[in-house]
Scaffold this motif. Structure first.
Motif, PDB file in Angstrom:
ATOM      1  N   HIS A  91       0.694  -1.194  -0.071  1.00 21.43           N
ATOM      2  CA  HIS A  91       0.124   0.044  -0.053  1.00 21.43           C
ATOM      3  C   HIS A  91       0.850   1.304   0.003  1.00 21.43           C
ATOM      4  N   GLN A  92       2.318   1.046   0.074  1.00 21.51           N
ATOM      5  CA  GLN A  92       3.029   2.436   0.111  1.00 21.51           C
ATOM      6  C   GLN A  92       3.692   2.451  -1.442  1.00 21.51           C
ATOM      7  N   ILE A  93       3.261   1.896  -2.420  1.00 23.45           N
ATOM      8  CA  ILE A  93       3.578   2.010  -3.603  1.00 23.45           C
ATOM      9  C   ILE A  93       2.894   3.019  -4.279  1.00 23.45           C
ATOM     10  N   GLU A  94       3.503   4.124  -4.771  1.00 19.98           N
ATOM     11  CA  GLU A  94       2.866   5.038  -5.667  1.00 19.98           C
ATOM     12  C   GLU A  94       3.269   4.986  -7.213  1.00 19.98           C
ATOM     13  N   THR A  95       2.261   4.842  -8.109  1.00 20.83           N
ATOM     14  CA  THR A  95       2.429   4.921  -9.330  1.00 20.83           C
ATOM     15  C   THR A  95       2.109   6.423  -9.776  1.00 20.83           C
ATOM     16  N   VAL A  96       3.030   6.870 -10.648  1.00 18.32           N
ATOM     17  CA  VAL A  96       2.814   8.173 -11.068  1.00 18.32           C
ATOM     18  C   VAL A  96       2.861   8.195 -12.660  1.00 18.32           C
ATOM     19  N   THR A  97       1.611   8.627 -13.361  1.00 17.53           N
ATOM     20  CA  THR A  97       1.793   8.437 -14.902  1.00 17.53           C
ATOM     21  C   THR A  97       2.203   9.958 -15.266  1.00 17.53           C
ATOM     22  N   ALA A  98       3.360   9.972 -15.659  1.00 17.00           N
ATOM     23  CA  ALA A  98       4.407  11.195 -15.770  1.00 17.00           C
ATOM     24  C   ALA A  98       5.596  10.932 -16.606  1.00 17.00           C
ATOM     25  N   ASP A  99       5.919  12.314 -17.155  1.00 19.34           N
ATOM     26  CA  ASP A  99       7.422  12.205 -17.682  1.00 19.34           C
ATOM     27  C   ASP A  99       8.294  11.921 -16.603  1.00 19.34           C
ATOM     28  N   ALA A 100       9.150  10.978 -16.625  1.00 22.94           N
ATOM     29  CA  ALA A 100       9.928  10.801 -15.358  1.00 22.94           C
ATOM     30  C   ALA A 100      11.300  11.420 -15.607  1.00 22.94           C
ATOM     31  N   ALA A 101      11.580  12.170 -16.718  1.00 20.97           N
ATOM     32  CA  ALA A 101      12.813  13.184 -16.590  1.00 20.97           C
ATOM     33  C   ALA A 101      12.719  14.441 -15.909  1.00 20.97           C
ATOM     34  N   LEU A 102      11.311  14.732 -15.431  1.00 25.62           N
ATOM     35  CA  LEU A 102      11.171  15.942 -14.686  1.00 25.62           C
ATOM     36  C   LEU A 102      11.400  15.697 -13.329  1.00 25.62           C
ATOM     37  N   LEU A 103      12.340  16.441 -12.485  1.00 24.47           N
ATOM     38  CA  LEU A 103      12.831  16.003 -11.347  1.00 24.47           C
ATOM     39  C   LEU A 103      11.469  16.390 -10.207  1.00 24.47           C
ATOM     40  N   ASP A 104      10.769  17.308 -10.801  1.00 19.52           N
ATOM     41  CA  ASP A 104       9.613  17.593  -9.778  1.00 19.52           C
ATOM     42  C   ASP A 104       8.883  16.214  -9.264  1.00 19.52           C
ATOM     43  N   HIS A 105       8.873  15.243 -10.080  1.00 19.44           N
ATOM     44  CA  HIS A 105       8.041  13.903  -9.726  1.00 19.44           C
ATOM     45  C   HIS A 105       8.606  13.223  -8.616  1.00 19.44           C
ATOM     46  N   TYR A 106       9.795  13.665  -8.031  1.00 21.42           N
ATOM     47  CA  TYR A 106      10.449  12.982  -6.989  1.00 21.42           C
ATOM     48  C   TYR A 106      10.402  13.989  -5.744  1.00 21.42           C
ATOM     49  N   ALA A 107       9.913  14.796  -5.726  1.00 23.28           N
ATOM     50  CA  ALA A 107      10.018  15.958  -4.648  1.00 23.28           C
ATOM     51  C   ALA A 107       9.079  15.025  -3.579  1.00 23.28           C
ATOM     52  N   GLY A 108       9.648  15.339  -2.255  1.00 20.41           N
ATOM     53  CA  GLY A 108       9.137  14.471  -1.286  1.00 20.41           C
ATOM     54  C   GLY A 108       9.502  13.133  -0.777  1.00 20.41           C
ATOM     55  N   LEU A 109      10.408  12.363  -1.890  1.00 21.73           N
ATOM     56  CA  LEU A 109      10.689  11.197  -1.613  1.00 21.73           C
ATOM     57  C   LEU A 109      12.399  11.091  -1.828  1.00 21.73           C
ATOM     58  N   ALA A 110      12.621  12.075  -2.560  1.00 22.24           N
ATOM     59  CA  ALA A 110      14.132  12.187  -2.547  1.00 22.24           C
ATOM     60  C   ALA A 110      14.914  13.140  -1.577  1.00 22.24           C
ATOM     61  N   PRO A 111      15.903  12.914  -1.108  1.00 23.76           N
ATOM     62  CA  PRO A 111      16.841  11.575  -1.579  1.00 23.76           C
ATOM     63  C   PRO A 111      16.510  10.175  -1.011  1.00 23.76           C
ATOM     64  N   ALA A 112      16.420   9.204  -1.880  1.00 20.11           N
ATOM     65  CA  ALA A 112      16.056   8.047  -1.800  1.00 20.11           C
ATOM     66  C   ALA A 112      17.252   6.932  -1.033  1.00 20.11           C
ATOM     67  N   ASP A 113      16.973   5.813  -0.536  1.00 25.90           N
ATOM     68  CA  ASP A 113      17.697   4.669  -0.382  1.00 25.90           C
ATOM     69  C   ASP A 113      18.349   3.870  -1.546  1.00 25.90           C
ATOM     70  N   LEU A 114      17.139   3.983  -2.393  1.00 26.44           N
ATOM     71  CA  LEU A 114      17.388   3.076  -3.819  1.00 26.44           C
ATOM     72  C   LEU A 114      16.549   3.642  -4.796  1.00 26.44           C
ATOM     73  N   VAL A 115      17.475   3.966  -5.823  1.00 30.61           N
ATOM     74  CA  VAL A 115      17.184   4.504  -7.240  1.00 30.61           C
ATOM     75  C   VAL A 115      17.209   3.701  -8.146  1.00 30.61           C
ATOM     76  N   LEU A 116      16.239   3.262  -8.902  1.00 33.33           N
ATOM     77  CA  LEU A 116      16.457   2.374 -10.164  1.00 33.33           C
ATOM     78  C   LEU A 116      16.243   3.060 -11.517  1.00 33.33           C
ATOM     79  N   ILE A 117      17.203   2.752 -12.420  1.00 36.63           N
ATOM     80  CA  ILE A 117      17.272   3.492 -13.615  1.00 36.63           C
ATOM     81  C   ILE A 117      17.416   1.985 -14.654  1.00 36.63           C
ATOM     82  N   CYS A 118      16.545   1.422 -14.710  1.00 35.64           N
ATOM     83  CA  CYS A 118      16.423   0.121 -15.445  1.00 35.64           C
ATOM     84  C   CYS A 118      15.949   0.416 -16.965  1.00 35.64           C
ATOM     85  N   GLY A 119      16.424   0.189 -18.132  1.00 31.65           N
ATOM     86  CA  GLY A 119      16.011   0.336 -19.485  1.00 31.65           C
ATOM     87  C   GLY A 119      15.899   1.747 -19.808  1.00 31.65           C
ATOM     88  N   LEU A 120      16.491   2.632 -19.255  1.00 33.19           N
ATOM     89  CA  LEU A 120      16.609   3.938 -19.613  1.00 33.19           C
ATOM     90  C   LEU A 120      17.906   4.352 -20.380  1.00 33.19           C
TER      91      LEU A 120
END
Length: 218
Positions: A91-120
């Motif tokens: 229940h603590q998984i957020e799915t956000v339909t948006a442009d991942a290139a825009l850093l605004d979408h990580y506000a409130g959660l960055a800096p994180a313990d784990l960052v995944l950049i797979c397939g990019l």
């Protein structure tokens, strides 16, 4: 490109993407095991259906500690990821339909313990790979890890990617062997995270086929 159909290759056990997925999942398990006690933050850029993280969390001992944000532009894929998370009781998984290139979408959660950049990294220019790695110093907490992937087709950019991470205070922890077509890397951030730059886009998703077209320099 039908990005939902693209994920079908993961269902073929011997495909390079399926083997890469298993490797990424192993690295995620190890990264979560290495995290300190308490709440954990995970960010995934261009998360797709999030088969990497959602293939690990349901059975992992830290599952209830993880608050994750999955950012993906394709709504069919985010719907599938959200459904999989609900089905697993995550229940603590957020799915956000948006442009991942825009850093605004990580506000409130960055800096994180784990960052995944797979397939990019195989779908953006060299300049944007470096810009994305530069942004990882904003997205990753001290001691946190980035798990990333990139193919080793000519020109092999994996050594350059490793150098770019190291220049920004990341230490290489793990890398697949040179004989593997699909490379997976893990870098740990030993620096201090920079403030998140709101309003900044760090890459343009070009696509593998366009990048590999004759005349392309990336």
């Amino acid at each position: 490109m039908d990005w939902q159909q693209w994920h079908d290759a993961y269902d073929t056990p011997e495909s390079p993407l399926a083997r890469r997925l298993l490797t990424v999942q192993d690295r995620i398990r190890e990264a979560l095991d290495a995290c300190p006690p308490g709440p954990l933050r995970v960010i995934s850029l261009c998360a797709g259906q999030a088969r990497d993280l959602l293939g690990v969390l349901p059975s992992h001992t830290r599952r209830d500690d993880v608050h994750a944000r999955l950012v993906e532009l394709d709504p069919q894929n985010t719907d599938l990821a959200a459904s999989a998370a609900r089905s697993a009781g995550l229940h603590q998984i957020e799915t956000v339909t948006a442009d991942a290139a825009l850093l605004d979408h990580y506000a409130g959660l960055a800096p994180a313990d784990l960052v995944l950049i797979c397939g990019l990294f195989g779908n953006i220019t060299d300049q944007d790979i470096e810009r994305t790695i530069d942004a990882c110093a904003q997205l990753t907490r001290t001691g946190g890890r980035v798990i990333w992937t990139r193919h080793r087709k000519t020109p092999d950019r994996v050594p350059l990617i490793c150098r770019w991470f190291e220049e920004r205070g990341f230490a290489g922890e793990w890398l697949t062997g040179e004989g593997q077509l699909q490379s997976v890397g893990v870098h740990r951030f030993d620096g201090r995270p920079a403030p998140l730059q709101l309003g900044v886009r760090v890459f343009e998703f070009v696509g593998y086929e366009k990048l590999r077209a004759p005349g392309s320099t990336d």
